[in-house]
Design a protein around this motif. Structure first.
Motif, PDB file in Angstrom:
ATOM      1  N   GLU A  12      -7.320   0.938  -1.249  1.00  0.00           N
ATOM      2  CA  GLU A  12      -6.769  -0.185  -0.479  1.00  0.00           C
ATOM      3  C   GLU A  12      -6.650   0.168   1.002  1.00  0.00           C
ATOM      4  N   THR A  13      -6.267   1.404   1.285  1.00  0.00           N
ATOM      5  CA  THR A  13      -6.169   1.855   2.676  1.00  0.00           C
ATOM      6  C   THR A  13      -7.539   1.825   3.325  1.00  0.00           C
ATOM      7  N   ALA A  14      -8.530   2.346   2.633  1.00  0.00           N
ATOM      8  CA  ALA A  14      -9.891   2.372   3.171  1.00  0.00           C
ATOM      9  C   ALA A  14     -10.419   0.959   3.399  1.00  0.00           C
ATOM     10  N   LYS A  15     -10.119   0.059   2.477  1.00  0.00           N
ATOM     11  CA  LYS A  15     -10.599  -1.315   2.610  1.00  0.00           C
ATOM     12  C   LYS A  15      -9.983  -1.985   3.845  1.00  0.00           C
ATOM     13  N   LYS A  16      -8.694  -1.781   4.042  1.00  0.00           N
ATOM     14  CA  LYS A  16      -7.992  -2.466   5.122  1.00  0.00           C
ATOM     15  C   LYS A  16      -8.151  -1.777   6.475  1.00  0.00           C
ATOM     16  N   PHE A  17      -8.188  -0.436   6.486  1.00  0.00           N
ATOM     17  CA  PHE A  17      -8.141   0.298   7.752  1.00  0.00           C
ATOM     18  C   PHE A  17      -9.361   1.182   8.020  1.00  0.00           C
ATOM     19  N   GLY A  18     -10.363   1.134   7.153  1.00  0.00           N
ATOM     20  CA  GLY A  18     -11.529   2.003   7.311  1.00  0.00           C
ATOM     21  C   GLY A  18     -12.245   1.821   8.636  1.00  0.00           C
ATOM     22  N   ALA A  19     -12.579   0.591   8.978  1.00  0.00           N
ATOM     23  CA  ALA A  19     -13.309   0.339  10.232  1.00  0.00           C
ATOM     24  C   ALA A  19     -12.468   0.749  11.439  1.00  0.00           C
ATOM     25  N   ARG A  34       4.475   0.387   9.532  1.00  0.00           N
ATOM     26  CA  ARG A  34       3.177  -0.186   9.926  1.00  0.00           C
ATOM     27  C   ARG A  34       2.125   0.899   9.758  1.00  0.00           C
ATOM     28  N   LEU A  35       1.188   0.661   8.891  1.00  0.00           N
ATOM     29  CA  LEU A  35       0.183   1.678   8.580  1.00  0.00           C
ATOM     30  C   LEU A  35      -0.840   1.869   9.688  1.00  0.00           C
ATOM     31  N   ALA A  36      -1.213   0.808  10.410  1.00  0.00           N
ATOM     32  CA  ALA A  36      -2.271   0.944  11.419  1.00  0.00           C
ATOM     33  C   ALA A  36      -1.946   2.035  12.440  1.00  0.00           C
ATOM     34  N   PRO A  37      -0.795   2.007  13.110  1.00  0.00           N
ATOM     35  CA  PRO A  37      -0.528   3.078  14.071  1.00  0.00           C
ATOM     36  C   PRO A  37      -0.349   4.440  13.403  1.00  0.00           C
ATOM     37  N   TYR A  38       0.200   4.465  12.213  1.00  0.00           N
ATOM     38  CA  TYR A  38       0.391   5.719  11.487  1.00  0.00           C
ATOM     39  C   TYR A  38      -0.963   6.362  11.187  1.00  0.00           C
ATOM     40  N   LEU A  39      -1.865   5.573  10.611  1.00  0.00           N
ATOM     41  CA  LEU A  39      -3.200   6.079  10.283  1.00  0.00           C
ATOM     42  C   LEU A  39      -4.017   6.342  11.543  1.00  0.00           C
ATOM     43  N   ILE A  97       0.845  -1.196   0.000  1.00  0.00           N
ATOM     44  CA  ILE A  97       0.000   0.000   0.000  1.00  0.00           C
ATOM     45  C   ILE A  97       0.882   1.249   0.000  1.00  0.00           C
ATOM     46  N   VAL A  98       1.932   1.239   0.814  1.00  0.00           N
ATOM     47  CA  VAL A  98       2.847   2.386   0.857  1.00  0.00           C
ATOM     48  C   VAL A  98       3.478   2.608  -0.523  1.00  0.00           C
ATOM     49  N   GLU A  99       3.825   1.529  -1.203  1.00  0.00           N
ATOM     50  CA  GLU A  99       4.401   1.666  -2.546  1.00  0.00           C
ATOM     51  C   GLU A  99       3.403   2.305  -3.516  1.00  0.00           C
ATOM     52  N   LEU A 100       2.108   2.002  -3.355  1.00  0.00           N
ATOM     53  CA  LEU A 100       1.089   2.659  -4.185  1.00  0.00           C
ATOM     54  C   LEU A 100       1.090   4.163  -3.930  1.00  0.00           C
ATOM     55  N   TYR A 101       1.236   4.563  -2.666  1.00  0.00           N
ATOM     56  CA  TYR A 101       1.315   5.993  -2.347  1.00  0.00           C
ATOM     57  C   TYR A 101       2.542   6.619  -3.011  1.00  0.00           C
TER      58      TYR A 101
END
Length: 185
Positions: free
Chosen positions: A20-27, A65-70, A6-10
């Motif tokens: 992809e971010t919304a799908k994985k981390f939206g909830a 790690r995207l979860a803590p970042y987001l 996902i980071v590479e897509l950014y």
């Protein structure tokens, strides 16, 4: 999709990164925002603002790690919205949670600048690392994610009473720890 992909897509400035971010981390992000704002509409707006902030900050940042970042972005956006809403006398629910910490944190105005605030944050993090995993989790669920004590009790399969007592004891230990570290109280 894995975080690094996902980071590479950014980094490629591919708009699929947001989907992809919304799908994985939206909830996850919506829950953080909702726990602070108690409004589904405001939580959804914070979630969307999180995707924009991520788009604007990656690159140059490359979170491992995207979860803590987001989560941090979402929490900060929700707190800013809460501050705005309560300044406008429209109410809010966060005050009670943060009042619980008043007894162990410096009073408003005593942390003179960002360097002192960063040092206090470092000391709190060091203190939290000394706690058993479950106790640390209970503390973070309450004061970082602003979860209700009933939700924390369900998550850890304990009584609400145990959650409240644990939080009370940890606040006392945190206060003692910060006093020993020389944080003004």
């Amino acid at each position: 999709m894995e975080d690094h992909a996902i980071v590479e897509l950014y980094f490629a400035r591919n708009e699929n990164a947001i989907a992809e971010t919304a799908k994985k981390f939206g909830a996850y992000c919506r829950t953080i925002a909702y726990n602070i704002l108690a409004s589904r509409r405001d939580a959804e707006e914070c979630e969307n603002d999180t995707w924009l902030a991520a788009w604007n900050s990656i690159p140059p940042n490359r979170p491992g790690r995207l979860a803590p970042y987001l989560g941090r972005i979402t929490r900060n956006l929700a707190l800013d919205r809460h501050d705005h809403d309560t300044a406008q006398k429209r109410g809010g629910t966060l005050g009670g949670v943060l009042l619980e910490l008043d007894e162990c944190l410096p009073a408003p105005g005593t942390v003179a600048d960002h360097a002192e605030a960063a040092e206090t944050a470092r000391q709190i993090s060091a203190f939290l690392r000394t706690l058993p995993e479950e106790t640390r989790g209970i503390f973070l669920r309450r004061y970082w994610y602003c979860d209700a004590t009933a939700d924390i009790a369900k998550r850890y399969h304990v009584s609400e009473s145990k959650v409240r007592v644990t939080l009370h004891r940890v606040r006392g230990k945190l206060k003692h720890y910060l006093e020993q570290e020389g944080v003004c109280l």
